[in-house]
Scaffold this motif. Structure first.
Motif, mmCIF file in Angstrom:
data_model
loop_
_atom_site.group_PDB
_atom_site.id
_atom_site.type_symbol
_atom_site.label_atom_id
_atom_site.label_comp_id
_atom_site.label_asym_id
_atom_site.label_seq_id
_atom_site.Cartn_x
_atom_site.Cartn_y
_atom_site.Cartn_z
ATOM 1 N N GLU A 197 0.700 -1.472 0.063
ATOM 2 C CA GLU A 197 0.228 0.120 0.385
ATOM 3 C C GLU A 197 1.146 1.266 -0.148
ATOM 4 O O GLU A 197 0.644 1.955 -0.452
ATOM 5 N N LEU A 198 1.907 1.595 0.648
ATOM 6 C CA LEU A 198 3.101 2.402 0.596
ATOM 7 C C LEU A 198 3.652 2.584 -0.453
ATOM 8 O O LEU A 198 3.738 3.309 -0.816
ATOM 9 N N GLU A 199 3.679 1.062 -0.884
ATOM 10 C CA GLU A 199 4.090 1.569 -2.491
ATOM 11 C C GLU A 199 3.927 2.359 -3.341
ATOM 12 O O GLU A 199 4.097 3.013 -4.696
ATOM 13 N N GLN A 200 2.394 1.741 -3.959
ATOM 14 C CA GLN A 200 1.651 2.343 -4.301
ATOM 15 C C GLN A 200 1.339 3.918 -4.459
ATOM 16 O O GLN A 200 0.937 4.544 -4.948
ATOM 17 N N TRP A 201 1.082 4.086 -3.015
ATOM 18 C CA TRP A 201 1.233 5.514 -2.263
ATOM 19 C C TRP A 201 2.839 6.723 -3.113
ATOM 20 O O TRP A 201 2.040 7.713 -3.846
ATOM 21 N N LYS A 202 3.545 5.786 -3.442
ATOM 22 C CA LYS A 202 4.050 6.144 -3.651
ATOM 23 C C LYS A 202 4.503 6.504 -4.819
ATOM 24 O O LYS A 202 5.051 7.061 -5.287
ATOM 25 N N GLN A 203 3.946 5.546 -5.656
ATOM 26 C CA GLN A 203 4.182 5.675 -7.047
ATOM 27 C C GLN A 203 3.648 6.650 -7.679
ATOM 28 O O GLN A 203 3.443 7.219 -8.176
ATOM 29 N N SER A 204 2.096 6.878 -6.842
ATOM 30 C CA SER A 204 1.420 7.730 -7.393
ATOM 31 C C SER A 204 1.968 9.335 -7.383
ATOM 32 O O SER A 204 1.187 10.107 -7.915
ATOM 33 N N ARG A 205 2.888 9.323 -6.308
ATOM 34 C CA ARG A 205 2.836 11.077 -5.773
ATOM 35 C C ARG A 205 4.246 11.311 -6.996
ATOM 36 O O ARG A 205 4.403 12.007 -6.649
ATOM 37 N N LYS A 206 4.316 10.151 -7.532
ATOM 38 C CA LYS A 206 5.547 10.412 -7.864
ATOM 39 C C LYS A 206 6.009 11.620 -8.944
ATOM 40 O O LYS A 206 6.447 13.033 -8.792
ATOM 41 N N ARG A 207 4.865 11.380 -10.184
ATOM 42 C CA ARG A 207 5.281 12.234 -11.697
ATOM 43 C C ARG A 207 3.451 13.194 -11.183
ATOM 44 O O ARG A 207 3.008 12.596 -12.125
ATOM 45 N N GLN A 208 2.989 14.207 -10.544
ATOM 46 C CA GLN A 208 2.610 14.923 -10.881
ATOM 47 C C GLN A 208 3.394 16.562 -11.808
ATOM 48 O O GLN A 208 4.453 16.508 -11.730
ATOM 49 N N PRO A 209 2.495 16.408 -12.665
ATOM 50 C CA PRO A 209 2.842 18.316 -12.848
ATOM 51 C C PRO A 209 2.753 19.001 -12.471
ATOM 52 O O PRO A 209 1.668 19.468 -11.437
ATOM 53 N N LEU A 210 2.950 20.374 -12.819
ATOM 54 C CA LEU A 210 3.343 21.328 -12.327
ATOM 55 C C LEU A 210 2.369 22.233 -12.372
ATOM 56 O O LEU A 210 1.333 22.073 -13.664
ATOM 57 N N PRO A 211 1.556 23.226 -11.396
ATOM 58 C CA PRO A 211 0.042 23.467 -11.112
ATOM 59 C C PRO A 211 0.367 25.191 -12.296
ATOM 60 O O PRO A 211 0.308 26.119 -11.736
ATOM 61 N N TRP A 212 0.826 25.216 -13.616
ATOM 62 C CA TRP A 212 0.884 25.975 -14.303
ATOM 63 C C TRP A 212 -0.107 27.285 -14.884
ATOM 64 O O TRP A 212 -0.176 28.571 -14.494
ATOM 65 N N ARG A 213 -1.466 26.315 -14.760
ATOM 66 C CA ARG A 213 -2.252 27.891 -14.032
ATOM 67 C C ARG A 213 -2.551 28.704 -13.076
ATOM 68 O O ARG A 213 -2.505 29.924 -13.577
ATOM 69 N N GLN A 214 -2.237 27.946 -12.423
ATOM 70 C CA GLN A 214 -1.689 28.937 -11.226
ATOM 71 C C GLN A 214 -0.483 29.467 -10.828
ATOM 72 O O GLN A 214 -0.527 30.876 -10.611
ATOM 73 N N ILE A 215 0.834 29.633 -11.800
ATOM 74 C CA ILE A 215 1.722 30.363 -11.614
ATOM 75 C C ILE A 215 1.239 30.525 -12.920
ATOM 76 O O ILE A 215 1.938 31.906 -12.502
ATOM 77 N N GLY A 268 0.475 36.945 -12.749
ATOM 78 C CA GLY A 268 0.333 38.086 -13.279
ATOM 79 C C GLY A 268 -0.328 39.176 -12.586
ATOM 80 O O GLY A 268 0.117 39.745 -12.499
ATOM 81 N N LEU A 269 -0.485 38.623 -11.582
ATOM 82 C CA LEU A 269 -0.815 39.301 -10.094
ATOM 83 C C LEU A 269 0.236 39.953 -9.737
ATOM 84 O O LEU A 269 0.674 41.459 -8.996
ATOM 85 N N CYS A 270 1.707 39.652 -9.729
ATOM 86 C CA CYS A 270 2.391 40.209 -9.459
ATOM 87 C C CYS A 270 3.406 41.254 -10.796
ATOM 88 O O CYS A 270 3.661 42.138 -10.092
ATOM 89 N N SER A 314 0.691 36.327 -18.559
ATOM 90 C CA SER A 314 0.310 35.733 -17.818
ATOM 91 C C SER A 314 -0.953 35.191 -17.453
ATOM 92 O O SER A 314 -1.461 33.935 -17.520
ATOM 93 N N PHE A 315 -1.746 36.470 -17.891
ATOM 94 C CA PHE A 315 -2.815 35.380 -17.347
ATOM 95 C C PHE A 315 -4.056 34.804 -18.820
ATOM 96 O O PHE A 315 -4.875 34.555 -18.259
ATOM 97 N N TYR A 316 -3.537 36.053 -19.785
ATOM 98 C CA TYR A 316 -4.150 34.656 -21.172
ATOM 99 C C TYR A 316 -3.983 33.508 -20.812
ATOM 100 O O TYR A 316 -4.584 32.319 -21.329
ATOM 101 N N ALA A 317 -2.416 32.926 -20.485
ATOM 102 C CA ALA A 317 -1.967 31.593 -20.440
ATOM 103 C C ALA A 317 -3.142 31.030 -19.131
ATOM 104 O O ALA A 317 -2.703 29.959 -19.469
ATOM 105 N N GLY A 318 -3.211 31.185 -17.813
ATOM 106 C CA GLY A 318 -3.607 30.865 -16.832
ATOM 107 C C GLY A 318 -4.811 30.948 -17.163
ATOM 108 O O GLY A 318 -5.047 29.936 -17.101
ATOM 109 N N TRP A 319 -5.431 31.747 -17.923
ATOM 110 C CA TRP A 319 -7.062 31.860 -18.491
ATOM 111 C C TRP A 319 -7.512 30.424 -19.882
ATOM 112 O O TRP A 319 -9.029 30.169 -19.565
#
Length: 105
Positions: free
Chosen positions: A43-61, A66-68, A95-100
């Motif tokens: 179960e722990l190994e399955q959880w580690k595998q599911s957490r490995k490769r998650q894409p970056l949250p580009w929309r929030q970035i 844009g706010l900055c 930035s706002f266009y890319a995010g929306w």
């Protein structure tokens, strides 16, 4: 013979005699690769595998960038060239266009 305080001269010998020649450097062995530890819990190994490769949250970035850029354009002093303001406005808009925009899947 009294020893003077400070640096030795090139021809002077130390308290035990002349300085020894420098030693040759020892070759450094490469470190062994780190072992891969497994817990044995599937179960722990399955959880580690599911957490490995998650894409970056580009929309929030993009939205945060844009706010900055927008805040930076407001807090710049008047002595700054207006071209810097327009650059920040353009970056903010991009930035706002890319995010929306919607993802194309």
């Amino acid at each position: 013979m009294a020893q003077s305080f400070g640096r030795r001269t090139a021809g002077s010998a130390g308290p035990t005699g002349p300085a020894a020649p420098p030693r040759a450097a020892m070759p450094v062995a490469e470190p062994a690769p780190a072992p891969q530890w497994t817990s044995g819990d599937p179960e722990l190994e399955q959880w580690k595998q599911s957490r490995k490769r998650q894409p970056l949250p580009w929309r929030q970035i993009y939205l945060m960038a844009g706010l900055c850029f927008g805040v930076a354009s407001l807090v710049l002093p008047d002595s700054v060239n207006s071209a810097a303001d327009w650059l920040l406005y353009a970056l903010m808009a991009a930035s706002f266009y890319a995010g929306w925009r919607k993802k194309r899947a």
